[in-house]
Structures are given as structure tokens and as C-alpha cells.
Design a protein around this motif. Structure first.
Motif, PDB file in Angstrom:
ATOM      1  N   SER A   1      -1.397  13.078   4.038  1.00 23.71           N
ATOM      2  CA  SER A   1      -2.748  13.492   4.466  1.00 23.71           C
ATOM      3  C   SER A   1      -3.865  12.826   3.668  1.00 23.71           C
ATOM      4  O   SER A   1      -4.950  13.395   3.517  1.00 23.71           O
ATOM      5  N   GLN A   2      -3.598  11.647   3.150  1.00 22.77           N
ATOM      6  CA  GLN A   2      -4.647  10.874   2.481  1.00 22.77           C
ATOM      7  C   GLN A   2      -4.706   9.480   3.081  1.00 22.77           C
ATOM      8  O   GLN A   2      -3.811   9.063   3.818  1.00 22.77           O
ATOM      9  N   GLY A   3      -5.758   8.742   2.753  1.00 27.06           N
ATOM     10  CA  GLY A   3      -5.850   7.360   3.180  1.00 27.06           C
ATOM     11  C   GLY A   3      -4.938   6.481   2.348  1.00 27.06           C
ATOM     12  O   GLY A   3      -4.559   6.841   1.228  1.00 27.06           O
ATOM     13  N   PRO A   4      -4.544   5.321   2.861  1.00 27.41           N
ATOM     14  CA  PRO A   4      -3.686   4.414   2.094  1.00 27.41           C
ATOM     15  C   PRO A   4      -4.359   3.950   0.811  1.00 27.41           C
ATOM     16  O   PRO A   4      -5.580   3.810   0.747  1.00 27.41           O
TER      17      PRO A   4
ATOM     18  N   TYR B   1       4.069   0.999   2.208  1.00 32.08           N
ATOM     19  CA  TYR B   1       3.984  -0.013   3.252  1.00 32.08           C
ATOM     20  C   TYR B   1       3.946  -1.419   2.636  1.00 32.08           C
ATOM     21  O   TYR B   1       3.129  -1.690   1.755  1.00 32.08           O
TER      22      TYR B   1
ATOM     23  N   GLN C   1       0.749   5.647   0.983  1.00 33.07           N
ATOM     24  CA  GLN C   1      -0.018   6.714   1.573  1.00 33.07           C
ATOM     25  C   GLN C   1       0.628   8.043   1.196  1.00 33.07           C
ATOM     26  O   GLN C   1       1.740   8.343   1.638  1.00 33.07           O
TER      27      GLN C   1
ATOM     28  N   TYR D   1       0.860  -1.179   0.000  1.00 29.13           N
ATOM     29  CA  TYR D   1       0.000   0.000   0.000  1.00 29.13           C
ATOM     30  C   TYR D   1       0.896   1.230   0.000  1.00 29.13           C
ATOM     31  O   TYR D   1       2.062   1.171   0.393  1.00 29.13           O
TER      32      TYR D   1
END
Lengths: 111, 116
Positions: A41-44, A87, A38, A36
Motif C-alpha cells: 500500500s505504498q508507492g515504489p 521489481y 514496493q 525498485y
């Protein structure tokens, strides 16, 4: 789920390939490798996953070693928009397993 | 891929008040949703797993009476931060699991909570 180890940060020049390594030496036979990212300031965002064969999609390629103890995420032509924390997560799929995020690799793509 | 939304994207509240954050799966039904919290320069930490029609399962160290989770439908889960304090200021992110072969999780854009 098995633990993963990633370098804390990497730099890559725009247009070049970004190769992000991940070590998962305790991976079990039924655990998949997920990636993933990210952006700040955003979602994964899901990138790719694989079990033992190499995988490729429109975003990236995933190379898993034959012993499955490590893998490399490849962004073939990095752009500034690929600057993010990446990640690597190992988990069993098809079950109620949870995603456990480590510290990831902060990739900085530069001009 | 599947889309998950969160509302609001940013919220500022006074200490002692409660704040509700909504998480919606827009194009699929999610029997399971997850709530994460992320402090500056840190990784995502799972707070709880929310299952439709049943009580949420909280991770160790997360106060269930402070972080109320409701998953009343297959497309909506809510997180209410009760009696918020400045230390609750954080980035709250939800994800929803799409049932099927891979049981993939899709993440919302996050909600920035600031408690003053």
C-alpha cells in the motif's frame, strides 16, 4: 525495453542476506538494470541501478553478470521492514523512456 | 532523494461523481510526470505520461476523456477520474522524473480510490 523474469516469491530469515535474482537475457548494450521495491500500500521506492559494473549503496548491492543477461539484488542483512515486492526493470536512462513494471518478486522476511 | 507527494491519500466517492488527485514534486521541478494504476495483487500499470504545458500521452486502452490529466506547472500534475464507477476503484500512483543525468523517477505514496 528488454523483458525481465523474476521468481514470484522468496523467503528470507531476518538478519540473513536476501539474494533476489533477475533474468534479462535480451538486454541491449545501452540498457540499465533498475531495482525498485514496493511495500504494501505504498508507492515504489528506488533501490539501485547499474549498467555493467557491480554497484553498492546504503540499501543494497547489485551484481550484474559479465554477459549482462542476469543480475542479483543483495540485501545484506534483511529485516522485517524489507518485506516487499521487488521489481527488476531494464530501461535506457537519460531519455524519455518509461518504467514498465513486471510482476516482481514478493520477498517475505521472517523471524 | 527527491520527494513526491500525493493528495488525498484515500478517497471514497459515489458512483457518477468525479474525483481529482494531485501529484506534487516537492523539491525539484518535474517536466514529466507519470500516472499508474494498480489493482489488488497486481503490478503497476502505466496509464499516461504527463508533460508540463502540453497534452498527456495515454497508454493503449486508457480512456483520455475519463481520466483527465493536467500538468499546469513544473511541480503539479492532477488526475481527474470523471463519472467514476466501482470498477475504477484502485490504487493510483504518480511519479515524477527529475531532470538530469539519470532522469530518475520518484514515486508518490499513492491514492486509494474507492467508488461506491
Amino acid at each position: 525495453d528488454a523483458k525481465t523474469t523474476q521468481p514470484p516469491s522468496m523467503d528470507c530469515a531476518e538478519g540473513r542476506a536476501a539474494n533476489l535474482p533477475c533474468n534479462h537475457s535480451t538486454i541491449s548494450g545501452n540498457e540499465y538494470v533498475y531495482w525498485y521495491r514496493q511495500i504494501h500500500s505504498q508507492g515504489p521506492q528506488y533501490i539501485i541501478h547499474g549498467l555493467k559494473n557491480n554497484e553498492t549503496n546504503e540499501m543494497a548491492s547489485l551484481i550484474i553478470t559479465e554477459d549482462r543477461k542476469s543480475s542479483t539484488l543483495i540485501l545484506p542483512h534483511a529485516t522485517l521492514r524489507d518485506t516487499a515486492v521487488y521489481y527488476c526493470i531494464v530501461r535506457v536512462t537519460g531519455t524519455a523512456s518509461k518504467l514498465t513494471f513486471g510482476t516482481g518478486t514478493r520477498l517475505q522476511v521472517t523471524l | 532523494g527527491a520527494v513526491v507527494s500525493q493528495h488525498p491519500s484515500r478517497v471514497i466517492c459515489k458512483s457518477g461523481t468525479s474525483v481529482k488527485i494531485e501529484c506534487r514534486s516537492l523539491d525539484f521541478q518535474a517536466t514529466t510526470m507519470f500516472w499508474y494504476r494498480q489493482f489488488p495483487k497486481q503490478s503497476l500499470m502505466l496509464m499516461a505520461t504527463s508533460n508540463e504545458g502540453s497534452k498527456a500521452t495515454y497508454e493503449q486502452g486508457v480512456e483520455k476523456d475519463k481520466f483527465l490529466i493536467n500538468h499546469a506547472s513544473l511541480t503539479l500534475s492532477t488526475l481527474t477520474v470523471t463519472s467514476a464507477h466501482p470498477e475504477d476503484s484502485s490504487f493510483y500512483i504518480c511519479s515524477a522524473r527529475e531532470p538530469g543525468q539519470g532522469n530518475e523517477q520518484y514515486f508518490g505514496p499513492g491514492t486509494r480510490l474507492t467508488v461506491t
